[in-house]
Scaffold this motif. Structure first.
Motif, PDB file in Angstrom:
ATOM      1  N   UNK A 191     -75.564 -12.352  28.144  1.00  0.00           N
ATOM      2  CA  UNK A 191     -75.376 -11.812  26.804  1.00  0.00           C
ATOM      3  C   UNK A 191     -76.715 -11.510  26.138  1.00  0.00           C
ATOM      4  N   UNK A 192     -77.718 -12.392  26.384  1.00  0.00           N
ATOM      5  CA  UNK A 192     -79.043 -12.166  25.813  1.00  0.00           C
ATOM      6  C   UNK A 192     -79.658 -10.886  26.371  1.00  0.00           C
ATOM      7  N   UNK A 193     -79.414 -10.620  27.657  1.00  0.00           N
ATOM      8  CA  UNK A 193     -79.905  -9.385  28.269  1.00  0.00           C
ATOM      9  C   UNK A 193     -79.288  -8.172  27.597  1.00  0.00           C
ATOM     10  N   UNK A 194     -77.978  -8.270  27.302  1.00  0.00           N
ATOM     11  CA  UNK A 194     -77.302  -7.166  26.626  1.00  0.00           C
ATOM     12  C   UNK A 194     -77.845  -6.924  25.237  1.00  0.00           C
ATOM     13  N   UNK A 195     -78.114  -8.008  24.504  1.00  0.00           N
ATOM     14  CA  UNK A 195     -78.691  -7.849  23.166  1.00  0.00           C
ATOM     15  C   UNK A 195     -80.083  -7.213  23.242  1.00  0.00           C
ATOM     16  N   UNK A 196     -80.864  -7.658  24.202  1.00  0.00           N
ATOM     17  CA  UNK A 196     -82.222  -7.120  24.345  1.00  0.00           C
ATOM     18  C   UNK A 196     -82.206  -5.641  24.689  1.00  0.00           C
ATOM     19  N   UNK A 197     -81.241  -5.228  25.521  1.00  0.00           N
ATOM     20  CA  UNK A 197     -81.200  -3.842  25.995  1.00  0.00           C
ATOM     21  C   UNK A 197     -80.474  -2.915  25.043  1.00  0.00           C
ATOM     22  N   UNK A 198     -79.729  -3.453  24.066  1.00  0.00           N
ATOM     23  CA  UNK A 198     -78.934  -2.617  23.181  1.00  0.00           C
ATOM     24  C   UNK A 198     -79.810  -1.601  22.446  1.00  0.00           C
ATOM     25  N   UNK A 199     -79.486  -0.339  22.658  1.00  0.00           N
ATOM     26  CA  UNK A 199     -80.251   0.729  22.014  1.00  0.00           C
ATOM     27  C   UNK A 199     -81.553   1.061  22.699  1.00  0.00           C
ATOM     28  N   UNK A 200     -81.934   0.291  23.742  1.00  0.00           N
ATOM     29  CA  UNK A 200     -83.218   0.519  24.428  1.00  0.00           C
ATOM     30  C   UNK A 200     -83.043   0.515  25.946  1.00  0.00           C
ATOM     31  N   UNK A 201     -81.862   0.887  26.415  1.00  0.00           N
ATOM     32  CA  UNK A 201     -81.565   0.781  27.848  1.00  0.00           C
ATOM     33  C   UNK A 201     -82.508   1.605  28.705  1.00  0.00           C
ATOM     34  N   UNK A 202     -83.051   2.662  28.145  1.00  0.00           N
ATOM     35  CA  UNK A 202     -83.946   3.515  28.925  1.00  0.00           C
ATOM     36  C   UNK A 202     -85.388   3.091  28.895  1.00  0.00           C
ATOM     37  N   UNK A 203     -85.703   2.017  28.176  1.00  0.00           N
ATOM     38  CA  UNK A 203     -87.093   1.580  28.041  1.00  0.00           C
ATOM     39  C   UNK A 203     -87.402   0.436  28.999  1.00  0.00           C
ATOM     40  N   UNK A 204     -88.244   0.705  29.996  1.00  0.00           N
ATOM     41  CA  UNK A 204     -88.632  -0.352  30.936  1.00  0.00           C
ATOM     42  C   UNK A 204     -89.493  -1.406  30.260  1.00  0.00           C
ATOM     43  N   UNK A 205     -90.176  -1.029  29.146  1.00  0.00           N
ATOM     44  CA  UNK A 205     -91.005  -1.995  28.426  1.00  0.00           C
ATOM     45  C   UNK A 205     -90.153  -3.033  27.704  1.00  0.00           C
ATOM     46  N   UNK A 206     -88.901  -2.711  27.483  1.00  0.00           N
ATOM     47  CA  UNK A 206     -87.990  -3.653  26.853  1.00  0.00           C
ATOM     48  C   UNK A 206     -87.270  -4.499  27.899  1.00  0.00           C
ATOM     49  N   UNK A 207     -86.760  -3.833  28.944  1.00  0.00           N
ATOM     50  CA  UNK A 207     -85.936  -4.546  29.922  1.00  0.00           C
ATOM     51  C   UNK A 207     -86.755  -5.319  30.962  1.00  0.00           C
ATOM     52  N   UNK A 208     -87.856  -4.755  31.418  1.00  0.00           N
ATOM     53  CA  UNK A 208     -88.618  -5.397  32.496  1.00  0.00           C
ATOM     54  C   UNK A 208     -89.168  -6.769  32.125  1.00  0.00           C
ATOM     55  N   UNK A 209     -89.741  -6.961  30.918  1.00  0.00           N
ATOM     56  CA  UNK A 209     -90.219  -8.315  30.579  1.00  0.00           C
ATOM     57  C   UNK A 209     -89.105  -9.358  30.623  1.00  0.00           C
ATOM     58  N   UNK A 210     -87.877  -8.953  30.247  1.00  0.00           N
ATOM     59  CA  UNK A 210     -86.761  -9.894  30.308  1.00  0.00           C
ATOM     60  C   UNK A 210     -86.479 -10.280  31.756  1.00  0.00           C
ATOM     61  N   UNK A 211     -86.412  -9.288  32.632  1.00  0.00           N
ATOM     62  CA  UNK A 211     -86.148  -9.569  34.041  1.00  0.00           C
ATOM     63  C   UNK A 211     -87.261 -10.415  34.656  1.00  0.00           C
ATOM     64  N   UNK A 212     -88.488 -10.122  34.252  1.00  0.00           N
ATOM     65  CA  UNK A 212     -89.628 -10.882  34.785  1.00  0.00           C
ATOM     66  C   UNK A 212     -89.540 -12.355  34.362  1.00  0.00           C
ATOM     67  N   UNK A 213     -89.143 -12.608  33.115  1.00  0.00           N
ATOM     68  CA  UNK A 213     -89.033 -13.977  32.642  1.00  0.00           C
ATOM     69  C   UNK A 213     -87.948 -14.732  33.401  1.00  0.00           C
ATOM     70  N   UNK A 214     -86.833 -14.071  33.696  1.00  0.00           N
ATOM     71  CA  UNK A 214     -85.764 -14.704  34.459  1.00  0.00           C
ATOM     72  C   UNK A 214     -86.253 -15.017  35.877  1.00  0.00           C
ATOM     73  N   UNK A 215     -86.991 -14.065  36.470  1.00  0.00           N
ATOM     74  CA  UNK A 215     -87.482 -14.260  37.837  1.00  0.00           C
ATOM     75  C   UNK A 215     -88.407 -15.467  37.926  1.00  0.00           C
ATOM     76  N   UNK A 216     -89.190 -15.704  36.873  1.00  0.00           N
ATOM     77  CA  UNK A 216     -90.122 -16.830  36.884  1.00  0.00           C
ATOM     78  C   UNK A 216     -89.416 -18.174  36.797  1.00  0.00           C
ATOM     79  N   UNK A 217     -88.162 -18.169  36.382  1.00  0.00           N
ATOM     80  CA  UNK A 217     -87.419 -19.419  36.269  1.00  0.00           C
ATOM     81  C   UNK A 217     -86.963 -19.946  37.616  1.00  0.00           C
ATOM     82  N   UNK A 218     -87.015 -19.096  38.625  1.00  0.00           N
ATOM     83  CA  UNK A 218     -86.602 -19.518  39.960  1.00  0.00           C
ATOM     84  C   UNK A 218     -87.833 -19.909  40.752  1.00  0.00           C
ATOM     85  N   UNK A 219     -87.870 -21.098  41.289  1.00  0.00           N
ATOM     86  CA  UNK A 219     -89.015 -21.555  42.075  1.00  0.00           C
ATOM     87  C   UNK A 219     -89.183 -20.663  43.300  1.00  0.00           C
ATOM     88  N   UNK A 220     -90.363 -20.124  43.521  1.00  0.00           N
ATOM     89  CA  UNK A 220     -90.572 -19.228  44.665  1.00  0.00           C
ATOM     90  C   UNK A 220     -90.252 -19.918  45.984  1.00  0.00           C
TER      91      UNK A 220
END
Length: 604
Positions: free
Chosen positions: A178-207
């Motif tokens: 749901x937080x991802x949806x709120x972040x992307x609302x109105x900015x779905x085409x902006x990688x500067x908005x969506x990519x930092x969110x995805x990057x933060x989620x990726x960092x939560x998983x131990x490599x």
């Protein structure tokens, strides 16, 4: 804010704690660090308004107003950090005021006053619920707006990404969806908005580390390996990094494929292109080496040390490889009162020597004082100087000082140890010398030819592959590329010289590679009735040797390739091979043609 990554940080030690603000467009991180673990508590904002407080779950706020990200007062330090986003959702302004000292990030520019400040665990304001935080933090004016954070639940990008993150997020997966949806609302085409969110989620998983390695959040940048079991220890905690390491007491086996961990005693040894497991050994005619605790332990090298000067490439007595900068006259080796010069890279001359042809390609020069010089005369002149071990430390010149340590081989004529080959070589030039040998290849056709044909040296299944475990091919391959690419005569001839240098190095340690000249189209045509052989010997192979003991038998060190006489025939003065009965008879008074003769009144 620009999309270029920008880092702004303040750090101060206080009660073993420090605090940092890191601004990375379009993200802001604010975190406190305990010495035992970096990023233990972190506050950050990114995307179109995602806020991750020090404690608690992340939430989203959509506003174009200035927002207080953090305010605290501690031990006389007053700090306010405010941020503001534009209608694009991205940060447009970040301001940090510390005791009235202002730092502003605005429109891609940074104005910084380097002051440090501190924070204790209890000094920042306590966490409240997200609506309360928003209402207290927003600094409204007449132009900014605060909107409800709507959800773009049909966002395909969020759905696709979050489907891969369900496992690592576990029970928090739905909240982050749901937080991802709120972040992307109105900015779905902006990688500067969506990519930092995805990057933060990726960092939560131990490599996940490959092979037997395990993840370590904070470790040395260079882990212990078989090649370097004791890397330089870190100088400070700033040298720490997330890494993958082997279990305690083991090192990474970087001498084999994969990512296996072994004890140092189990490390294989490598020579050339071959890897040797524990308990193995390698043997040449010169020495035997055993693999002990991941290192080679070798017997004494009984072969004479050789300095080779092959075209513009030199290998010193101690194994230092370099190239000459110009076509000049150099002092190749200065040994006691004997000086051997390479004159325009075309020959070696000295006094008090015995000279004889080993084959049609090689001349042996034996100096009475113990220096042996082999000169390749065809297809081009190359020189090989050999000394016995008892003469170590007695030479100087291009061939180095023969002391078993290649690190000081670049000792100039004035006694200075240079770091590079050019000033060292020029110091041993007999006359004025300029750098007139090009370092790069400019002929495209030659380059293509060299790349294709020199690769024969590297082919493990090719004619030279059997020698890879005895003589590393790297320097010979590079020399082949350079020589062939810059060839000013017949390309095939230049190639054959380069390939022949590797074959000769192999033969010098007893590793004969077979009929490489036929395979590589480098065959040699012999004159008269002589025949080509890779191990031609002159000892007792001349008509003159039939008259008595052949002195060359005591001087000829190694067989040489080239043309010579078959077994049972002898080289005469006309460079052809004759049976014994057709050889002239050499005696003190001269030579007598074959057949019945009368010498001193006696018939023979």
């Amino acid at each position: 804010m620009t999309t270029k990554q920008t880092i702004l940080s303040f750090t101060v030690a206080l009660f073993s704690l420090s605090i940092c603000l890191s601004i990375r467009a379009p993200e802001v991180y604010f975190y406190e660090m305990a010495p035992e673990r970096f990023n233990q508590r972190e506050c950050k904002t990114y995307g179109s308004g995602v806020v991750q407080p020090f404690n608690g779950s992340a939430y989203h706020v959509r506003t174009s107003c200035s927002v207080t990200l953090l305010h605290f007062t501690h031990l006389g330090v007053d700090c306010d950090i405010t941020i503001q986003r534009g209608l694009s959702g991205l940060l447009t302004r970040v301001e940090a005021v510390v005791n009235k000292i202002r730092t502003v990030v605005l429109d891609g520019t940074i104005a910084v006053e380097n002051h440090r400040f501190g924070l204790s665990p209890s000094s920042h304001r306590a966490l409240a619920n997200p609506p309360q935080l928003i209402s207290e933090a927003v600094l409204e004016d007449d132009t900014c707006v605060v909107e409800d954070s709507l959800e773009d639940i049909n966002n395909m990008v969020c759905g696709e990404f979050m489907s891969h993150a369900v496992y690592c997020l576990a029970s928090e997966a739905m909240a982050y969806f749901y937080l991802c949806g709120k972040n992307a609302y109105g900015h779905a085409g902006s990688s500067h908005v969506t990519c930092p969110f995805f990057w933060d989620i990726a960092l939560r998983s131990e490599p996940q580390c490959p092979g037997q390695l395990t993840y370590e959040e904070l470790g040395n940048a260079f882990i212990p390996t078989c090649s370097n079991p004791t890397p330089t220890p870190r100088a400070s905690d700033q040298d720490m990094t997330s890494t993958c390491v082997c279990p305690q007491g083991q090192v990474l086996n970087d001498r084999a494929s994969g990512h296996s961990c072994v004890s140092v005693e189990e490390c294989p040894c490598v020579y050339g292109s071959s890897s040797y497991p524990p308990g193995s050994y390698r043997r040449t005619k010169c020495q035997t080496c055993y693999r002990v605790n991941g290192k080679w332990q070798c017997s004494e090298d009984i072969c004479p040390k050789t300095c080779s000067i092959e075209s513009k490439f030199v290998t010193s007595f101690d194994g230092k490889h370099f190239r000459l900068p110009g076509k000049c006259t150099y002092v190749a080796a200065k040994w006691y009162d004997l000086i051997c010069k390479i004159i325009q890279m075309s020959g070696c001359f000295s006094a008090l020597v015995t000279v004889f042809w080993q084959s049609s390609m090689y001349v042996q020069v034996q100096v009475l004082s113990g220096l042996s010089i082999q000169v390749q005369m065809s297809p081009e002149i190359q020189v090989y100087l050999s000394l016995a071990e008892q003469h170590s430390g007695t030479t100087e010149g291009l061939c180095g000082n023969f002391n078993g340590d290649s690190s000081d081989d670049f000792t100039t004529s004035s006694g200075i140890v240079e770091n590079s080959a050019e000033p060292f070589a020029l110091s041993w030039s007999v006359e004025s010398c300029v750098h007139d040998i090009p370092d790069i290849c400019t002929n495209v056709d030659n380059k293509i030819f060299a790349d294709e044909h020199c690769n024969q040296l590297r082919d493990p299944n090719g004619i030279f592959g059997s020698c890879h475990s005895y003589v590393p091919y790297d320097q010979y391959y590079q020399a082949c590329i350079s020589k062939t690419c810059q060839c000013h005569s017949e390309l095939q001839s230049c190639l054959c010289v380069a390939l022949g240098n590797y074959a000769k190095a192999c033969a010098s340690v007893g590793a004969f590679v077979g009929d490489w000249r036929t395979v590589t189209n480098c065959t040699v045509t012999c004159m008269t009735n002589q025949v080509f052989d890779y191990t031609t010997r002159v000892c007792n192979r001349t008509c003159r040797s039939l008259a008595g003991r052949d002195p060359t038998c005591d001087l000829e060190a190694e067989p040489a390739e080239g043309c010579g006489c078959r077994e049972g025939t002898y080289l005469n003065d006309h460079s052809s091979c004759s049976p014994r009965s057709h050889c002239p008879c050499h005696h003190i008074g001269g030579a007598t043609p074959p057949g019945p003769v009368v010498i001193d009144g006696r018939a023979w």
